[in-house]
Design a protein around this motif. Structure first.
Motif, mmCIF file in Angstrom:
data_model
loop_
_atom_site.group_PDB
_atom_site.id
_atom_site.type_symbol
_atom_site.label_atom_id
_atom_site.label_comp_id
_atom_site.label_asym_id
_atom_site.label_seq_id
_atom_site.Cartn_x
_atom_site.Cartn_y
_atom_site.Cartn_z
ATOM 1 N N LEU A 62 -20.832 -4.345 -43.145
ATOM 2 C CA LEU A 62 -20.066 -3.309 -43.492
ATOM 3 C C LEU A 62 -20.597 -2.578 -44.610
ATOM 4 N N LYS A 63 -21.379 -3.341 -45.308
ATOM 5 C CA LYS A 63 -22.173 -2.805 -46.591
ATOM 6 C C LYS A 63 -23.433 -2.036 -45.969
ATOM 7 N N ASP B 48 -17.685 -0.592 -38.472
ATOM 8 C CA ASP B 48 -17.239 0.363 -39.762
ATOM 9 C C ASP B 48 -16.114 -0.537 -40.207
ATOM 10 N N ASN C 41 -19.284 0.429 -51.150
ATOM 11 C CA ASN C 41 -18.947 1.417 -50.270
ATOM 12 C C ASN C 41 -17.478 0.871 -49.178
ATOM 13 N N VAL C 42 -17.129 -0.603 -49.736
ATOM 14 C CA VAL C 42 -16.187 -1.191 -48.940
ATOM 15 C C VAL C 42 -15.132 -1.457 -49.541
ATOM 16 N N LEU D 269 -19.084 -8.656 -43.587
ATOM 17 C CA LEU D 269 -19.653 -8.025 -44.730
ATOM 18 C C LEU D 269 -20.872 -7.337 -45.018
ATOM 19 N N GLU E 111 -19.423 4.004 -45.467
ATOM 20 C CA GLU E 111 -18.045 3.924 -45.913
ATOM 21 C C GLU E 111 -17.591 2.821 -44.832
ATOM 22 N N ALA E 112 -16.915 1.819 -45.535
ATOM 23 C CA ALA E 112 -16.165 0.850 -44.520
ATOM 24 C C ALA E 112 -15.011 0.299 -45.210
ATOM 25 N N ASN E 113 -14.240 -0.345 -44.229
ATOM 26 C CA ASN E 113 -12.985 -0.924 -44.514
ATOM 27 C C ASN E 113 -12.741 -2.312 -44.147
ATOM 28 N N ILE E 114 -12.058 -3.248 -44.766
ATOM 29 C CA ILE E 114 -11.697 -4.378 -44.472
ATOM 30 C C ILE E 114 -10.176 -4.380 -44.692
ATOM 31 N N THR F 178 -14.012 -11.899 -42.969
ATOM 32 C CA THR F 178 -14.369 -11.046 -43.997
ATOM 33 C C THR F 178 -16.093 -11.399 -44.437
#
Ligand SMILES: NC(=O)c1ccc[n+]([C@@H]2O[C@H](COP(=O)([O-])OP(=O)(O)OC[C@H]3O[C@@H](n4cnc5c(N)ncnc54)[C@H](O)[C@@H]3O)[C@@H](O)[C@H]2O)c1
Length: 273
Positions: free
Chosen positions: A128-129, A84, A176-177, A125, A133-136, A121
């Motif tokens: 995460l996609k 996530d 969503n990222v 990615l 919902e996802a965060n970097i 990253t």
């Protein structure tokens, strides 16, 4: 990402400093962790400090090695089912003038600080996609908007990380990222102890003592602020009062502040000759 409970977080540089504190606090919030570092002993120490209710995996990863970082991303998903959040935190520094530093030392810093974040990253990615919902969270520095003398490769790499973060933000708009670009001031960690110094250059012991005196924020507080930025989906997160002051001075006196700091370093160097 308002609710961190049961989220899977991949974190680099987890064996020390800010990374270790992030791991402890994220575990306390119920995150499952995939912790990466080159320092195996430090990584084991970190895991001993974590809440036992969460799932933790440890991975020996040199973030400057592209293939290893991509393999790690696959390992994380194989072990935890999905991911996530990725926090690209690992970093190193050097202390030497640009006219004296070797290309080997320059590349050592740049490859870890810049390429480590780029690989971390891009490798995560696609995974995460796949999430709702996802965060970097990419750890840059105040050095991304204000370069300090004797830190050439670090200044250049952190500026580049900021540029990368802003570009990803533009390109990932309406996805969503979310990306947070983090800019700490002085945090009392091992960063200077672990830095490369050149022979006959600045005295390392003295520099470490000076840094420990001026670094005004603890790594615990830094981790708290960074997690605060993550849950608020902040795009830019300053860490520490010194970061806020430097940010302001750079806006008010873009060249004058830089000239003044250059002069102060010159006088300091002359005094210690
Ligand atoms: N301490 C500060 O004042 C400060 C200020 C601004 C930004 N930062 C940034 O914060 C981040 C964390 O640094 P810290 O202050 O906690 O320092 P630290 O030295 O305590 O921790 C850095 C961690 O990164 C790991 N690491 C180093 N090279 C690596 C590699 N090639 N692959 C994987 N892991 C590697 C180290 O083993 C260590 O565990 C860094 O990106 C640093 O640039 C620190």
């Amino acid at each position: 990402m308002k609710n961190l409970k049961d989220k899977v977080v991949a974190l680099t540089g987890a064996a020390s400093g800010i990374g270790r504190c992030l791991a402890i606090q994220l575990a306390d919030k119920g995150c499952h962790l995939a912790l990466a570092d080159v320092d195996e002993n430090g990584l084991q120490e970190t895991t001993k400090l974590l809440a036992t209710s969460v799932k933790v995996s440890t991975h020996i990863v040199n973030v400057a090695n592209k293939d290893r970082v991509y393999a790690w991303a696959d390992e994380v998903v194989a072990k935890h089912g999905h991911v996530d959040v990725v926090i690209n935190n690992a970093g190193v520094a050097s202390t030497a003038r640009l006219d004296e530093i070797s290309y080997e030392d320059f590349d050592w810093v740049f490859n870890i600080v810049f390429y480590g974040v780029l690989y971390g990253t891009k490798a995560f990615l696609p995974y995460l996609k796949q999430r709702n919902e996802a965060n970097i969270v990419n750890i840059s520095s105040v050095n991304a908007f204000f370069p300090f003398p004797n830190n050439g490769p670090y200044n250049a790499a952190k500026h580049a990380v900021k540029g990368l973060n802003q570009t990803f933000m533009q390109e990932l708009r309406n996805t969503n990222v979310n990306i947070t670009s983090v800019h700490p001031g002085g945090i009392k960690t091992n960063i200077v102890r672990n830095a490369r110094f050149i022979e006959g250059g600045v005295d390392k012991g003295k520099k470490v003592r000076e840094f420990d005196k001026v670094a005004g924020t603890s790594p615990e507080k830094a981790a708290e602020i960074i997690i605060g930025g993550l849950v608020k989906n902040r795009k830019r997160q300053l860490v520490g009062k010194d970061a806020v002051v430097i940010d302001l001075l750079v806006r008010l006196f873009p060249q004058g502040f830089s000239d003044l700091v250059g002069l102060a370093f010159d006088l300091e160097a002359k005094k210690s000759q």
